[in-house]
Motif scaffolding. Structure first.
Motif, PDB file in Angstrom:
ATOM      1  N   CYS A 165       4.910  -2.278  -4.636  1.00 41.32           N
ATOM      2  CA  CYS A 165       5.140  -3.699  -4.934  1.00 41.32           C
ATOM      3  C   CYS A 165       5.978  -4.185  -6.147  1.00 41.32           C
ATOM      4  N   ASP A 166       5.646  -3.143  -7.208  1.00 43.68           N
ATOM      5  CA  ASP A 166       6.690  -3.390  -8.553  1.00 43.68           C
ATOM      6  C   ASP A 166       7.988  -3.293  -8.074  1.00 43.68           C
ATOM      7  N   ALA A 167       8.460  -2.410  -7.196  1.00 43.23           N
ATOM      8  CA  ALA A 167       9.935  -2.073  -6.680  1.00 43.23           C
ATOM      9  C   ALA A 167      10.193  -3.230  -5.794  1.00 43.23           C
ATOM     10  N   LEU A 168       9.448  -3.852  -5.059  1.00 48.67           N
ATOM     11  CA  LEU A 168       9.842  -4.937  -4.120  1.00 48.67           C
ATOM     12  C   LEU A 168       9.903  -6.035  -4.940  1.00 48.67           C
ATOM     13  N   VAL A 169       9.383  -6.156  -6.055  1.00 56.16           N
ATOM     14  CA  VAL A 169       9.467  -7.377  -6.881  1.00 56.16           C
ATOM     15  C   VAL A 169      11.304  -7.563  -7.313  1.00 56.16           C
ATOM     16  N   HIS A 170      11.712  -6.391  -7.592  1.00 54.45           N
ATOM     17  CA  HIS A 170      13.023  -6.344  -8.424  1.00 54.45           C
ATOM     18  C   HIS A 170      14.259  -5.971  -7.290  1.00 54.45           C
ATOM     19  N   SER A 171      13.782  -5.519  -6.163  1.00 58.49           N
ATOM     20  CA  SER A 171      14.796  -5.044  -5.163  1.00 58.49           C
ATOM     21  C   SER A 171      14.282  -5.307  -3.733  1.00 58.49           C
ATOM     22  N   TYR A 172      15.086  -4.720  -2.720  1.00 52.15           N
ATOM     23  CA  TYR A 172      14.833  -4.784  -1.415  1.00 52.15           C
ATOM     24  C   TYR A 172      14.220  -6.325  -0.655  1.00 52.15           C
ATOM     25  N   SER A 173      15.303  -7.256  -0.696  1.00 52.70           N
ATOM     26  CA  SER A 173      15.038  -8.743  -0.582  1.00 52.70           C
ATOM     27  C   SER A 173      14.691  -8.722   1.011  1.00 52.70           C
ATOM     28  N   SER A 174      15.024  -7.924   1.752  1.00 51.75           N
ATOM     29  CA  SER A 174      14.921  -8.038   3.087  1.00 51.75           C
ATOM     30  C   SER A 174      13.309  -7.798   3.721  1.00 51.75           C
ATOM     31  N   ILE A 175      12.535  -7.219   2.726  1.00 54.43           N
ATOM     32  CA  ILE A 175      11.085  -6.871   3.026  1.00 54.43           C
ATOM     33  C   ILE A 175      10.322  -8.087   2.323  1.00 54.43           C
ATOM     34  N   ASP A 176       9.694  -9.059   3.298  1.00 56.31           N
ATOM     35  CA  ASP A 176       9.161 -10.333   2.914  1.00 56.31           C
ATOM     36  C   ASP A 176       7.589  -9.964   2.790  1.00 56.31           C
ATOM     37  N   CYS A 177       7.171  -8.925   3.681  1.00 55.80           N
ATOM     38  CA  CYS A 177       5.628  -8.567   3.568  1.00 55.80           C
ATOM     39  C   CYS A 177       5.608  -7.199   3.529  1.00 55.80           C
ATOM     40  N   PHE A 178       4.851  -6.496   2.528  1.00 57.74           N
ATOM     41  CA  PHE A 178       4.489  -4.984   2.631  1.00 57.74           C
ATOM     42  C   PHE A 178       3.042  -4.724   3.125  1.00 57.74           C
ATOM     43  N   LEU A 179       2.764  -4.299   4.259  1.00 62.56           N
ATOM     44  CA  LEU A 179       1.858  -4.182   4.954  1.00 62.56           C
ATOM     45  C   LEU A 179       1.145  -2.758   4.770  1.00 62.56           C
ATOM     46  N   TYR A 180       0.184  -2.616   3.930  1.00 65.05           N
ATOM     47  CA  TYR A 180      -0.440  -1.403   3.754  1.00 65.05           C
ATOM     48  C   TYR A 180      -1.654  -1.175   4.879  1.00 65.05           C
ATOM     49  N   VAL A 181      -1.515  -0.125   5.700  1.00 65.20           N
ATOM     50  CA  VAL A 181      -2.267   0.075   6.688  1.00 65.20           C
ATOM     51  C   VAL A 181      -2.744   1.687   6.790  1.00 65.20           C
ATOM     52  N   THR A 182      -4.004   1.866   7.158  1.00 65.20           N
ATOM     53  CA  THR A 182      -4.288   3.133   7.585  1.00 65.20           C
ATOM     54  C   THR A 182      -4.728   3.153   8.917  1.00 65.20           C
ATOM     55  N   VAL A 183      -4.328   4.152   9.887  1.00 62.57           N
ATOM     56  CA  VAL A 183      -4.877   4.429  11.249  1.00 62.57           C
ATOM     57  C   VAL A 183      -5.772   5.573  11.423  1.00 62.57           C
ATOM     58  N   ASN A 184      -5.454   6.634  10.879  1.00 61.59           N
ATOM     59  CA  ASN A 184      -6.338   7.901  11.127  1.00 61.59           C
ATOM     60  C   ASN A 184      -6.967   8.181   9.657  1.00 61.59           C
ATOM     61  N   ARG A 185      -6.947   7.533   8.738  1.00 61.59           N
ATOM     62  CA  ARG A 185      -7.139   7.759   7.153  1.00 61.59           C
ATOM     63  C   ARG A 185      -8.263   6.822   6.806  1.00 61.59           C
ATOM     64  N   TYR A 186      -9.423   7.226   6.834  1.00 61.01           N
ATOM     65  CA  TYR A 186     -10.572   6.234   6.453  1.00 61.01           C
ATOM     66  C   TYR A 186     -10.571   6.158   4.800  1.00 61.01           C
ATOM     67  N   LEU A 187     -11.050   5.225   4.266  1.00 57.65           N
ATOM     68  CA  LEU A 187     -11.114   5.002   2.892  1.00 57.65           C
ATOM     69  C   LEU A 187     -12.715   4.668   2.455  1.00 57.65           C
ATOM     70  N   GLU A 188     -12.752   5.347   1.268  1.00 59.47           N
ATOM     71  CA  GLU A 188     -14.267   5.144   0.768  1.00 59.47           C
ATOM     72  C   GLU A 188     -13.936   3.719  -0.402  1.00 59.47           C
ATOM     73  N   ILE A 189     -14.820   2.876  -0.015  1.00 59.25           N
ATOM     74  CA  ILE A 189     -14.784   1.687  -0.772  1.00 59.25           C
ATOM     75  C   ILE A 189     -15.916   1.608  -1.744  1.00 59.25           C
ATOM     76  N   THR A 190     -15.882   1.539  -3.060  1.00 60.18           N
ATOM     77  CA  THR A 190     -17.091   1.542  -3.802  1.00 60.18           C
ATOM     78  C   THR A 190     -18.150   0.347  -3.624  1.00 60.18           C
ATOM     79  N   GLY A 191     -19.311   0.688  -3.446  1.00 58.60           N
ATOM     80  CA  GLY A 191     -20.251  -0.467  -3.068  1.00 58.60           C
ATOM     81  C   GLY A 191     -20.593  -0.454  -1.706  1.00 58.60           C
TER      82      GLY A 191
END
Length: 266
Positions: A165-191
């Motif tokens: 997102c830091d890079a997208l603020v300054h460059s890459y103006s055709s990307i209007d949504c950065f969609l962070y997704v996992t499909v097979n990798r599960y995450l552990e969320i605190t709480g």
């Protein structure tokens, strides 16, 4: 949460082929694969998907590489450790009896090791989205990078997200949504004791309410699609709040590499 047999040994489901799964999903959601809309091999590197009705262009990038295991990154990591030991000769990693605490500067320098590889992904996706929009005469700022991070676990999700997102603020103006997704990798969320799949969109200031609603609706359809694909267990995290990522880390299954070189920085 009911016990999921074998989850912590093999995961909750057999790995899904990411590209094929996303193509099936996009088609079911009313989108089209761009390659099928082109009558011949194009003279540009096209993005993956197009929703003609709203004018949204989507590019899928599946991250399978541990960026920090490249030769350049390993050399950089060794240089960081050498600096660390030079500044504090008594420092030891947790594995070797130390407290595992890193000085403040280490996190910033460590994150920079992954920056070149990540920027290459963003740069290519930006070009593919831009040239696809030009070809189809799409005027709306609805370019989306679907960043599927199932493989890069050497850095906490919040740091990967922040770096992009830091890079997208300054460059890459055709990307209007950065969609962070996992499909097979599960995450552990605190709480939470439920391993999560994540859908985390971040928008540029060009995004309209219509576009945000489109991505939100697409996310709900995605999880419903997964429910049909892998069964009723899809513990989900659908949010645009970065604080949720700051409380998460990738779940590393027992058969995966737990090299001493892994560094967990939040």
């Amino acid at each position: 949460m009911p016990e999921i047999p074998g989850f912590w040994d093999i995961g909750p489901h057999d790995p899904l082929p990411v590209e094929a799964t996303w193509t099936d999903f996009i088609t079911s959601a009313g989108g089209k694969r761009v390659s099928e809309l082109l009558s011949k091999s194009p003279d540009f590197d096209n993005a993956d998907y197009l929703f003609e009705d709203i004018g949204a262009v989507l590019e899928l990038k599946e991250i399978e590489t541990e960026f920090l295991r490249t030769e350049a990154a390993q050399c950089g990591f060794e240089a960081l450790l050498a600096r660390l030991v030079k500044e504090d000769p008594t420092w030891r990693p947790l594995l070797f009896g130390g407290d595992g605490q890193y000085p403040a500067w280490f996190s910033t320098e460590f994150v920079r090791l992954a920056r070149p590889a990540l920027l290459r992904v963003l740069k290519k996706a930006n070009r593919q989205i831009r040239e696809t929009k030009e070809f189809f005469r799409v005027k709306k700022p609805y370019g989306t990078l679907i960043f599927v991070n199932d493989g890069f676990t050497g850095m906490a999700p919040v740091l990967v997200h922040a770096l992009a997102c830091d890079a997208l603020v300054h460059s890459y103006s055709s990307i209007d949504c950065f969609l962070y997704v996992t499909v097979n990798r599960y995450l552990e969320i605190t709480g939470s004791n439920e391993p999560k799949l994540i859908w985390n969109p971040t928008y540029s200031d060009r995004a309209t309410d219509e576009f945000v609603q489109f991505i939100d609706d697409l996310g709900r359809m995605w999880f419903s699609f997964l429910d049909q694909k892998i069964g009723p267990f899809t513990s989900r995290l659908e949010t645009g709040d970065r604080s949720a990522l700051s409380r998460s880390k990738a779940i590393i299954l027992p058969h995966e590499d737990r090299s001493p070189r892994r560094v967990e920085l939040r």
